[in-house]
Design an enzyme around this catalytic site. Sequence first.
Site, PDB file in Angstrom:
ATOM      1  N   GLN A  11       0.841  -1.211   0.000  1.00  0.00           N
ATOM      2  CA  GLN A  11       0.000   0.000   0.000  1.00  0.00           C
ATOM      3  C   GLN A  11       0.870   1.254   0.000  1.00  0.00           C
ATOM      4  O   GLN A  11       0.699   2.164  -0.799  1.00  0.00           O
ATOM      5  CB  GLN A  11      -0.888   0.029   1.245  1.00  0.00           C
ATOM      6  N   VAL A  12       1.819   1.296   0.907  1.00  0.00           N
ATOM      7  CA  VAL A  12       2.693   2.471   1.022  1.00  0.00           C
ATOM      8  C   VAL A  12       3.722   2.462  -0.109  1.00  0.00           C
ATOM      9  O   VAL A  12       3.998   3.493  -0.723  1.00  0.00           O
ATOM     10  CB  VAL A  12       3.386   2.498   2.404  1.00  0.00           C
ATOM     11  N   ASP A  35      13.750 -10.322  -2.471  1.00  0.00           N
ATOM     12  CA  ASP A  35      13.053 -11.021  -1.392  1.00  0.00           C
ATOM     13  C   ASP A  35      13.708 -10.638  -0.064  1.00  0.00           C
ATOM     14  O   ASP A  35      14.890 -10.898   0.157  1.00  0.00           O
ATOM     15  CB  ASP A  35      13.149 -12.535  -1.641  1.00  0.00           C
ATOM     16  N   TYR A  60       6.124  -7.914   6.641  1.00  0.00           N
ATOM     17  CA  TYR A  60       5.143  -8.989   6.853  1.00  0.00           C
ATOM     18  C   TYR A  60       4.033  -8.346   7.686  1.00  0.00           C
ATOM     19  O   TYR A  60       4.229  -8.070   8.871  1.00  0.00           O
ATOM     20  CB  TYR A  60       5.813 -10.143   7.604  1.00  0.00           C
ATOM     21  N   THR A  61       2.879  -8.069   7.064  1.00  0.00           N
ATOM     22  CA  THR A  61       1.850  -7.259   7.745  1.00  0.00           C
ATOM     23  C   THR A  61       0.589  -8.046   8.124  1.00  0.00           C
ATOM     24  O   THR A  61      -0.378  -7.447   8.596  1.00  0.00           O
ATOM     25  CB  THR A  61       1.429  -6.063   6.864  1.00  0.00           C
ATOM     26  N   TYR A  98       9.676   1.751   8.362  1.00  0.00           N
ATOM     27  CA  TYR A  98       8.357   1.978   8.966  1.00  0.00           C
ATOM     28  C   TYR A  98       8.112   1.032  10.116  1.00  0.00           C
ATOM     29  O   TYR A  98       8.510  -0.133  10.084  1.00  0.00           O
ATOM     30  CB  TYR A  98       7.246   1.772   7.923  1.00  0.00           C
ATOM     31  N   TYR A 124       3.328  -9.925  15.509  1.00  0.00           N
ATOM     32  CA  TYR A 124       3.629  -8.869  14.536  1.00  0.00           C
ATOM     33  C   TYR A 124       4.274  -7.670  15.235  1.00  0.00           C
ATOM     34  O   TYR A 124       5.323  -7.186  14.808  1.00  0.00           O
ATOM     35  CB  TYR A 124       2.330  -8.455  13.830  1.00  0.00           C
ATOM     36  N   TRP A 149      -2.947   1.816  11.234  1.00  0.00           N
ATOM     37  CA  TRP A 149      -4.219   1.502  10.552  1.00  0.00           C
ATOM     38  C   TRP A 149      -4.186   1.935   9.081  1.00  0.00           C
ATOM     39  O   TRP A 149      -4.994   2.755   8.631  1.00  0.00           O
ATOM     40  CB  TRP A 149      -5.381   2.189  11.272  1.00  0.00           C
TER      41      TRP A 149
HETATM   42  N1  LIG Z   1      -0.987  -2.104   7.157  1.00  0.00           N
HETATM   43  C1  LIG Z   1      -1.128  -1.495   8.330  1.00  0.00           C
HETATM   44  O1  LIG Z   1      -2.235  -1.365   8.871  1.00  0.00           O
HETATM   45  C2  LIG Z   1       0.082  -0.921   9.033  1.00  0.00           C
HETATM   46  C3  LIG Z   1      -0.097  -0.313  10.291  1.00  0.00           C
HETATM   47  C4  LIG Z   1       1.032   0.239  10.915  1.00  0.00           C
HETATM   48  C5  LIG Z   1       2.263   0.171  10.324  1.00  0.00           C
HETATM   49  N2  LIG Z   1       2.407  -0.457   9.121  1.00  0.00           N
HETATM   50  C6  LIG Z   1       3.753  -0.553   8.536  1.00  0.00           C
HETATM   51  O2  LIG Z   1       3.800   0.276   7.397  1.00  0.00           O
HETATM   52  C7  LIG Z   1       4.676  -0.315   6.415  1.00  0.00           C
HETATM   53  C8  LIG Z   1       3.961  -0.419   5.089  1.00  0.00           C
HETATM   54  O3  LIG Z   1       2.823  -1.261   5.272  1.00  0.00           O
HETATM   55  P1  LIG Z   1       1.759  -1.531   4.124  1.00  0.00           P
HETATM   56  O4  LIG Z   1       0.417  -1.363   4.729  1.00  0.00           O
HETATM   57  O5  LIG Z   1       2.116  -0.790   2.901  1.00  0.00           O
HETATM   58  O6  LIG Z   1       1.985  -3.089   3.920  1.00  0.00           O
HETATM   59  P2  LIG Z   1       1.447  -4.053   2.756  1.00  0.00           P
HETATM   60  O7  LIG Z   1       0.424  -3.361   1.943  1.00  0.00           O
HETATM   61  O8  LIG Z   1       1.120  -5.337   3.412  1.00  0.00           O
HETATM   62  O9  LIG Z   1       2.728  -4.211   1.859  1.00  0.00           O
HETATM   63  C9  LIG Z   1       3.839  -4.869   2.293  1.00  0.00           C
HETATM   64  C10 LIG Z   1       4.659  -5.244   1.075  1.00  0.00           C
HETATM   65  O10 LIG Z   1       5.785  -5.977   1.554  1.00  0.00           O
HETATM   66  C11 LIG Z   1       5.985  -7.019   0.672  1.00  0.00           C
HETATM   67  N3  LIG Z   1       6.693  -8.147   1.259  1.00  0.00           N
HETATM   68  C12 LIG Z   1       6.279  -9.009   2.217  1.00  0.00           C
HETATM   69  N4  LIG Z   1       7.207  -9.960   2.418  1.00  0.00           N
HETATM   70  C13 LIG Z   1       8.216  -9.690   1.560  1.00  0.00           C
HETATM   71  C14 LIG Z   1       9.444 -10.316   1.270  1.00  0.00           C
HETATM   72  N5  LIG Z   1       9.828 -11.426   1.910  1.00  0.00           N
HETATM   73  N6  LIG Z   1      10.242  -9.753   0.340  1.00  0.00           N
HETATM   74  C15 LIG Z   1       9.870  -8.651  -0.334  1.00  0.00           C
HETATM   75  N7  LIG Z   1       8.715  -8.021  -0.112  1.00  0.00           N
HETATM   76  C16 LIG Z   1       7.894  -8.543   0.824  1.00  0.00           C
HETATM   77  C17 LIG Z   1       4.606  -7.478   0.225  1.00  0.00           C
HETATM   78  O11 LIG Z   1       4.755  -8.177  -0.972  1.00  0.00           O
HETATM   79  P3  LIG Z   1       3.579  -9.035  -1.624  1.00  0.00           P
HETATM   80  O12 LIG Z   1       2.689  -8.007  -2.260  1.00  0.00           O
HETATM   81  O13 LIG Z   1       4.286  -9.885  -2.602  1.00  0.00           O
HETATM   82  O14 LIG Z   1       2.952  -9.794  -0.492  1.00  0.00           O
HETATM   83  C18 LIG Z   1       3.897  -6.155   0.096  1.00  0.00           C
HETATM   84  O15 LIG Z   1       4.008  -5.649  -1.218  1.00  0.00           O
HETATM   85  C19 LIG Z   1       5.140  -1.631   7.015  1.00  0.00           C
HETATM   86  O16 LIG Z   1       6.376  -1.476   7.649  1.00  0.00           O
HETATM   87  C20 LIG Z   1       4.073  -1.955   8.052  1.00  0.00           C
HETATM   88  O17 LIG Z   1       4.586  -2.775   9.096  1.00  0.00           O
HETATM   89  C21 LIG Z   1       1.343  -0.978   8.450  1.00  0.00           C
END
Ligand SMILES: NC(=O)c1ccc[n+]([C@@H]2O[C@H](COP(=O)([O-])OP(=O)(O)OC[C@H]3O[C@@H](n4cnc5c(N)ncnc54)[C@H](OP(=O)(O)O)[C@@H]3O)[C@@H](O)[C@H]2O)c1
Length: 286
Positions: A11-12, A35, A60-61, A98, A124, A149
Site C-alpha cells: 500500500q505504502v 526477497d 510482513y503485515t 516503517y 507482529y 491503521w
Molecule cells: N498495514 C497497516 O495497517 C500498518 C499499520 C502500521 C504500520 N504499518 C507498517 O507500514 C509499512 C507499510 O505497510 P503496508 O500497509 O504498505 O503493507 P502491505 O500493503 O502489506 O505491503 C507490504 C509489502 O511488503 C511485501 N513483502 C512481504 N514480504 C516480503 C518479502 N519477503 N520480500 C519482499 N517483499 C515482501 C509485500 O509483498 P507481496 O505483495 O508480494 O505480499 C507487500 O508488497 C510496514 O512497515 C508496516 O509494518 C502498516
Amino acid sequence: LRILLTGRNGQVGWELARALPELGEAIATDRASLDLADYDAIRRTVRETKPQIIINSGAYTAVDKAESEPGAAASVNAGAPAVLAEEAKRLGAFLVHYSTDYVFDGEKAGPYGEEDPTNPLNVYGRTKRDGELSVMEAGCRHLILRTSWVYGPRGRNFLLAIVRKARSGEALRVVDDQLGAPTSSRAIALGTISAISSAIRNDYIGGLYHMSAVGSTTWYGFARSIVRATGLHVEVEPISSNDYPAPARRPRNSVLDNSKITRELDVHIPSWEEGMTEVLAQLGKD
Ligand SMILES: NC(=O)c1ccc[n+]([C@@H]2O[C@H](COP(=O)([O-])OP(=O)(O)OC[C@H]3O[C@@H](n4cnc5c(N)ncnc54)[C@H](OP(=O)(O)O)[C@@H]3O)[C@@H](O)[C@H]2O)c1
C-alpha cells in the site's frame, strides 16, 4: 539522489513508487526482484545499486497469520531491517524504515509519544519492535516512522473490505473498543517525502517519529463514516473485541502523538476524515 525502495507493491510502497521521482531516481523493488527474507540478495542489491537513501516499505503485515508464522514474520520485519541497516552503515546511506502503533499495549489513556515504553501484545508487534531496535543499534543514519491503521485505494485493507461488504448489502458488525488513527497510504508516502526532505536539509537529522493521521476513531466509527460517505444503506452494528475473536490481540488504544515530527521535520498529515474522503474519491480511478 538514488533511492532504493523495497516492497513497491504494498500500500505504502505503491504510493512511494509514484511519488519518489520528485525526490530523485528511484530503484523500486518488489518481492520478485528483492526477497526481504534473502539476506544475501539484500546485501547484493544494496552494494550494486549504491543508493544514498534506502526506503524499506516491505513488511510482513498479516497480523493474525503472524501468530502461527513467527519465524517468517521475524525474518522480514526484524532480520531484513537489520541487514539493510548494516548495509546503510557501510555505505553511508540514509535508511527510512516503517513501524507500527502495535508496538504499544494500549493501556495508556492518551496518545502515545515516542518516549513511551513499548509492550507489544502480538507477534507482529514484537517483530516490528525488534526491527526498530536493529535499525537503531546498527548506527546508520535513519528515520523510523511509526504509523497506524493503513489503508488506501488498493491492497488488502479495512476500507476496501467495508466498501465491498456494504455494496453487497451485507450488514456489518465492527469492533468499537479499539481506538486508533486510520492513515492513508498516500498521506504516508507524501509525509515520508516531506520528512526526508527536511532531514536532508538539516544535515540528515533522524530518529524515531510517530506519523499518523490527525484525530482518532474506532474501527466501528471508521466503518460508519465510510458507509455514510459512500451513501450506501447498510446497518453497522458496534461490537466488542470479545465478540470478534482473532488469533492476535490488539491494543485498545494505539493513537499516536505526532507533535514531534511536525515540530522537528515540519511534516503535517491531514485528518483521518480527509484521508478517507480522498481515498473514496480515488476508488475505481486507477
Ligand atoms: N498495514 C497497516 O495497517 C500498518 C499499520 C502500521 C504500520 N504499518 C507498517 O507500514 C509499512 C507499510 O505497510 P503496508 O500497509 O504498505 O503493507 P502491505 O500493503 O502489506 O505491503 C507490504 C509489502 O511488503 C511485501 N513483502 C512481504 N514480504 C516480503 C518479502 N519477503 N520480500 C519482499 N517483499 C515482501 C509485500 O509483498 P507481496 O505483495 O508480494 O505480499 C507487500 O508488497 C510496514 O512497515 C508496516 O509494518 C502498516
